[in-house]
Design a protein around this motif. Structure first.
Motif, PDB file in Angstrom:
ATOM      1  N   PRO A 194       8.299   4.219   1.535  1.00  0.00           N
ATOM      2  CA  PRO A 194       7.508   3.109   1.002  1.00  0.00           C
ATOM      3  C   PRO A 194       7.596   1.835   1.846  1.00  0.00           C
ATOM      4  CG  PRO A 194       8.734   4.169  -0.768  1.00  0.00           C
ATOM      5  CD  PRO A 194       9.206   4.781   0.522  1.00  0.00           C
ATOM      6  N   LEU A 210       4.802   1.411   4.504  1.00  0.00           N
ATOM      7  CA  LEU A 210       3.404   1.502   4.098  1.00  0.00           C
ATOM      8  C   LEU A 210       2.519   0.405   4.680  1.00  0.00           C
ATOM      9  CD1 LEU A 210       1.082   2.749   2.543  1.00  0.00           C
ATOM     10  CD2 LEU A 210       1.800   1.413   0.553  1.00  0.00           C
ATOM     11  N   GLU A 211       2.877  -0.851   4.518  1.00  0.00           N
ATOM     12  CA  GLU A 211       1.986  -1.939   4.925  1.00  0.00           C
ATOM     13  C   GLU A 211       1.712  -1.921   6.422  1.00  0.00           C
ATOM     14  OE1 GLU A 211       0.094  -3.880   3.030  1.00  0.00           O
ATOM     15  OE2 GLU A 211       0.934  -2.693   1.387  1.00  0.00           O
ATOM     16  N   LYS A 244      -0.456   1.162   7.183  1.00  0.00           N
ATOM     17  CA  LYS A 244      -1.821   0.983   6.692  1.00  0.00           C
ATOM     18  C   LYS A 244      -2.625   0.088   7.641  1.00  0.00           C
ATOM     19  CE  LYS A 244      -2.396  -1.581   3.152  1.00  0.00           C
ATOM     20  NZ  LYS A 244      -2.423  -2.217   1.841  1.00  0.00           N
ATOM     21  N   ILE A 259      -3.979   6.462  -1.085  1.00  0.00           N
ATOM     22  CA  ILE A 259      -2.529   6.237  -1.084  1.00  0.00           C
ATOM     23  C   ILE A 259      -2.005   6.427  -2.501  1.00  0.00           C
ATOM     24  CG2 ILE A 259      -0.694   4.565  -0.648  1.00  0.00           C
ATOM     25  CD1 ILE A 259      -2.658   3.204   1.335  1.00  0.00           C
ATOM     26  N   GLN A 318       1.767   6.765  -4.928  1.00  0.00           N
ATOM     27  CA  GLN A 318       3.223   6.694  -5.026  1.00  0.00           C
ATOM     28  C   GLN A 318       3.688   8.032  -5.581  1.00  0.00           C
ATOM     29  OE1 GLN A 318       3.935   3.278  -7.524  1.00  0.00           O
ATOM     30  NE2 GLN A 318       4.030   1.932  -5.758  1.00  0.00           N
ATOM     31  N   VAL A 337       5.686   7.532  -0.370  1.00  0.00           N
ATOM     32  CA  VAL A 337       4.270   7.216  -0.409  1.00  0.00           C
ATOM     33  C   VAL A 337       3.522   8.369   0.250  1.00  0.00           C
ATOM     34  CG1 VAL A 337       2.488   5.632   0.406  1.00  0.00           C
ATOM     35  CG2 VAL A 337       4.681   4.739  -0.345  1.00  0.00           C
ATOM     36  N   LEU A 395      -0.061   9.525   1.844  1.00  0.00           N
ATOM     37  CA  LEU A 395      -1.340   9.100   2.377  1.00  0.00           C
ATOM     38  C   LEU A 395      -2.196  10.340   2.596  1.00  0.00           C
ATOM     39  CD1 LEU A 395       1.010   7.209   3.732  1.00  0.00           C
ATOM     40  CD2 LEU A 395      -0.953   6.168   4.784  1.00  0.00           C
ATOM     41  N   SER A 427       5.879   5.145  11.304  1.00  0.00           N
ATOM     42  CA  SER A 427       6.679   5.645  10.185  1.00  0.00           C
ATOM     43  C   SER A 427       8.074   6.075  10.589  1.00  0.00           C
ATOM     44  CB  SER A 427       5.985   6.850   9.535  1.00  0.00           C
ATOM     45  OG  SER A 427       4.735   6.470   9.045  1.00  0.00           O
TER      46      SER A 427
END
Length: 112
Positions: free
Chosen positions: A10, A13-14, A17, A30, A32, A59, A61, A81
């Motif tokens: 998690p 993620l930002e 993304k 996306i 959880q 997370v 995707l 990642s």
């Protein structure tokens, strides 16, 4: 066409993304999720008893892409990642038979 599913931390993620949107991605879903793997979870104490929790928050995707963008997407997911530690996640790639845009009825690559 390919469907790419990635399970990642998690906290990544930002940044991930933003990187995926920067490579002109057509769309992303996306979610959880919770998962267990070689990371094995952690131990906590609840009412004086030690409990091993073996599912961790992750997370997921989900992306659909034309064949020519798949390697770029995989490279981007790997780059943004990866920590080098257990629990970095997995990437799954599936062949898609067809894609249909509900609004217009377009099919195949045009519908992506």
């Amino acid at each position: 066409m390919k469907k790419i599913e990635a399970i990642v931390r998690p906290c990544k993620l930002e940044e991930l993304k933003e990187a995926l949107l920067a490579i002109d991605l057509d769309g992303i879903t996306i979610s959880q999720v919770m998962g267990a793997g070689k990371q094995l979870g952690w131990k906590e104490f609840y009412r004086g008893n030690e409990i091993t929790l073996n599912v961790l928050p992750k997370v997921k995707l989900e992306l659909v892409s034309t064949d020519d963008k798949v390697e770029l997407i995989i490279d981007t997911i790997m780059k943004y990642s990866q920590t080098g530690e257990l629990g970095d996640g997995k990437i799954f790639i599936y062949d898609l038979q067809d894609c249909i845009r509900i609004r217009t009825g377009e099919r195949g690559d045009a519908a992506i």
